[in-house]
Scaffold this active site. Sequence first.
Site, PDB file in Angstrom:
ATOM      1  N   SER A  65      99.123  10.078 -34.715  1.00  0.00           N
ATOM      2  CA  SER A  65      97.990  10.992 -34.597  1.00  0.00           C
ATOM      3  C   SER A  65      98.294  12.301 -35.316  1.00  0.00           C
ATOM      4  O   SER A  65      99.271  12.985 -35.021  1.00  0.00           O
ATOM      5  CB  SER A  65      97.701  11.273 -33.120  1.00  0.00           C
ATOM      6  N   HIS A 103      95.645   8.183 -37.231  1.00  0.00           N
ATOM      7  CA  HIS A 103      94.677   8.529 -36.182  1.00  0.00           C
ATOM      8  C   HIS A 103      94.219   9.970 -36.392  1.00  0.00           C
ATOM      9  O   HIS A 103      95.039  10.874 -36.581  1.00  0.00           O
ATOM     10  CB  HIS A 103      95.346   8.357 -34.817  1.00  0.00           C
ATOM     11  N   ASP A 105      91.829  12.892 -34.756  1.00  0.00           N
ATOM     12  CA  ASP A 105      91.130  13.295 -33.527  1.00  0.00           C
ATOM     13  C   ASP A 105      90.094  14.394 -33.783  1.00  0.00           C
ATOM     14  O   ASP A 105      90.444  15.555 -33.992  1.00  0.00           O
ATOM     15  CB  ASP A 105      92.154  13.826 -32.512  1.00  0.00           C
ATOM     16  N   MET A 131      87.346  16.834 -32.392  1.00  0.00           N
ATOM     17  CA  MET A 131      86.956  17.463 -31.113  1.00  0.00           C
ATOM     18  C   MET A 131      85.987  18.610 -31.389  1.00  0.00           C
ATOM     19  O   MET A 131      86.151  19.335 -32.377  1.00  0.00           O
ATOM     20  CB  MET A 131      88.184  18.015 -30.395  1.00  0.00           C
ATOM     21  N   HIS A 177      88.721   9.164 -34.186  1.00  0.00           N
ATOM     22  CA  HIS A 177      88.408   9.196 -32.746  1.00  0.00           C
ATOM     23  C   HIS A 177      87.499  10.391 -32.484  1.00  0.00           C
ATOM     24  O   HIS A 177      87.941  11.536 -32.549  1.00  0.00           O
ATOM     25  CB  HIS A 177      89.751   9.303 -31.994  1.00  0.00           C
ATOM     26  N   MET A 218      85.721  12.782 -30.259  1.00  0.00           N
ATOM     27  CA  MET A 218      85.593  13.365 -28.917  1.00  0.00           C
ATOM     28  C   MET A 218      84.562  14.470 -29.007  1.00  0.00           C
ATOM     29  O   MET A 218      84.864  15.661 -28.944  1.00  0.00           O
ATOM     30  CB  MET A 218      86.967  13.899 -28.462  1.00  0.00           C
ATOM     31  N   MET A 257      92.047   5.097 -23.465  1.00  0.00           N
ATOM     32  CA  MET A 257      92.653   6.434 -23.369  1.00  0.00           C
ATOM     33  C   MET A 257      93.623   6.443 -22.189  1.00  0.00           C
ATOM     34  O   MET A 257      93.225   6.187 -21.060  1.00  0.00           O
ATOM     35  CB  MET A 257      91.581   7.508 -23.130  1.00  0.00           C
ATOM     36  N   GLY A 317      91.552  15.445 -25.309  1.00  0.00           N
ATOM     37  CA  GLY A 317      91.483  16.879 -25.590  1.00  0.00           C
ATOM     38  C   GLY A 317      92.758  17.469 -26.145  1.00  0.00           C
ATOM     39  O   GLY A 317      92.712  18.337 -27.010  1.00  0.00           O
ATOM     40  N   PHE A 318      93.885  16.985 -25.658  1.00  0.00           N
ATOM     41  CA  PHE A 318      95.150  17.585 -26.072  1.00  0.00           C
ATOM     42  C   PHE A 318      96.241  16.534 -26.228  1.00  0.00           C
ATOM     43  O   PHE A 318      96.254  15.539 -25.498  1.00  0.00           O
ATOM     44  CB  PHE A 318      95.612  18.634 -25.045  1.00  0.00           C
ATOM     45  N   GLY A 319      97.152  16.806 -27.156  1.00  0.00           N
ATOM     46  CA  GLY A 319      98.330  15.954 -27.303  1.00  0.00           C
ATOM     47  C   GLY A 319      99.385  16.375 -26.299  1.00  0.00           C
ATOM     48  O   GLY A 319      99.229  17.373 -25.590  1.00  0.00           O
ATOM     49  N   ASP A 378      95.891   5.146 -26.545  1.00  0.00           N
ATOM     50  CA  ASP A 378      96.054   6.506 -27.069  1.00  0.00           C
ATOM     51  C   ASP A 378      96.418   7.500 -25.964  1.00  0.00           C
ATOM     52  O   ASP A 378      95.641   7.706 -25.041  1.00  0.00           O
ATOM     53  CB  ASP A 378      94.708   6.908 -27.722  1.00  0.00           C
ATOM     54  N   GLY A 379      97.587   8.104 -26.094  1.00  0.00           N
ATOM     55  CA  GLY A 379      97.964   9.208 -25.218  1.00  0.00           C
ATOM     56  C   GLY A 379      99.249   8.997 -24.445  1.00  0.00           C
ATOM     57  O   GLY A 379      99.390   8.020 -23.703  1.00  0.00           O
ATOM     58  N   SER A 419     102.724  13.255 -30.467  1.00  0.00           N
ATOM     59  CA  SER A 419     103.979  13.981 -30.223  1.00  0.00           C
ATOM     60  C   SER A 419     105.201  13.146 -30.598  1.00  0.00           C
ATOM     61  O   SER A 419     106.179  13.678 -31.113  1.00  0.00           O
ATOM     62  CB  SER A 419     104.108  14.348 -28.746  1.00  0.00           C
TER      63      SER A 419
HETATM   64  C1  DX5 Z   1      94.167  13.243 -27.156  1.00  0.00           C
HETATM   65  C2  DX5 Z   1      94.101  12.497 -28.463  1.00  0.00           C
HETATM   66  C3  DX5 Z   1      95.335  11.779 -28.836  1.00  0.00           C
HETATM   67  C4  DX5 Z   1      96.557  12.647 -29.032  1.00  0.00           C
HETATM   68  C5  DX5 Z   1      97.738  11.852 -28.562  1.00  0.00           C
HETATM   69  O1  DX5 Z   1      92.888  13.663 -26.856  1.00  0.00           O
HETATM   70  O2  DX5 Z   1      93.060  11.552 -28.432  1.00  0.00           O
HETATM   71  O3  DX5 Z   1      95.123  10.986 -30.001  1.00  0.00           O
HETATM   72  O4  DX5 Z   1      96.763  13.014 -30.363  1.00  0.00           O
HETATM   73  O5  DX5 Z   1      98.827  12.680 -28.544  1.00  0.00           O
HETATM   74  P1  DX5 Z   1     100.161  12.281 -27.772  1.00  0.00           P
HETATM   75  O6  DX5 Z   1     100.691  11.046 -28.424  1.00  0.00           O
HETATM   76  O7  DX5 Z   1     101.022  13.481 -27.994  1.00  0.00           O
HETATM   77  O8  DX5 Z   1      99.812  12.068 -26.345  1.00  0.00           O
HETATM   78 ZN    ZN Z   2      92.899  10.200 -30.154  1.00  0.00          ZN
END
Ligand code: DX5
Ligand code: ZN
Length: 213
Positions: free
Chosen positions: A6, A30, A32, A34, A63, A65, A134, A139-141, A170-171, A193
């Site tokens: 991602s 990937h 993201d 948002m 993706h 969001m 999910m 929203g956040f990594g 994912d996540g 990450s």
């Molecule tokens: C979160 C995203 C993910 C994110 C995953 O909303 O959809 O794609 O980048 O990040 P990690 O692998 O750090 O959880």
């Molecule tokens: Zn994602």
Amino acid sequence: MKLAPSLLAADLARLADQAALVEDIVDLLHFDVMDGHFVSNLTFGPPVCNALRRHTTLPLDIHLMIDRPATYIPRFEVEPADCITVHVESADPPEQTLEYIRDLGCLAGITMRPATSLQTVLPFLGQVDRVLVMSVDPGFGGQEFNPVSLERIAKLREAIGQRGVTVSVDGGIGKGNIAQVVRAGADIIVAGSAVFGQPDPRAAVRELREAVG
Ligand code: DX5
Ligand code: ZN
């Protein structure tokens, strides 16, 4: 297993370089999107995605969001192997947005938040190429993997049956849990990450693959 790093965790000022860094050792990228409404974070949209599209041969796994995907889907310039995934909770109905994605000539996916029932996506299995499970709140990594997802992956696999729909997750996936997620039935692993968040993303990709065995 296919790996989709991602870009959310990458150096966002150097997207093309970051893509090139892993181009020969990963399967997808990937991306993201948002909007600050559907989730409380803002990233990038079609202009950045379209610019990146011209700098990599990897398929993009987009993706969305966002609350109103119908407005933005037609603005993506995609290749047939790219995939655009919409959330079942978005304000625009998937019946409409999945058709808009089809009109672009790429693959279509559907996804849901961890708190949303798996049942909500099942009616769309005949209209999608991919279902994204999910395993964190979007929203956040860098969040922790929600273990409830493992059961959801297995149930989803069962519901898919012989249909040619792939399952992506994912996540919160890293070398400590990737094997478990693949064993549960994931075809595609999204990792932010655990790849771009590491000092050596290429070594991180190798470690993730080794962890799966
Ligand atoms: C979160 C995203 C993910 C994110 C995953 O909303 O959809 O794609 O980048 O990040 P990690 O692998 O750090 O959880
Ligand atoms: Zn994602």
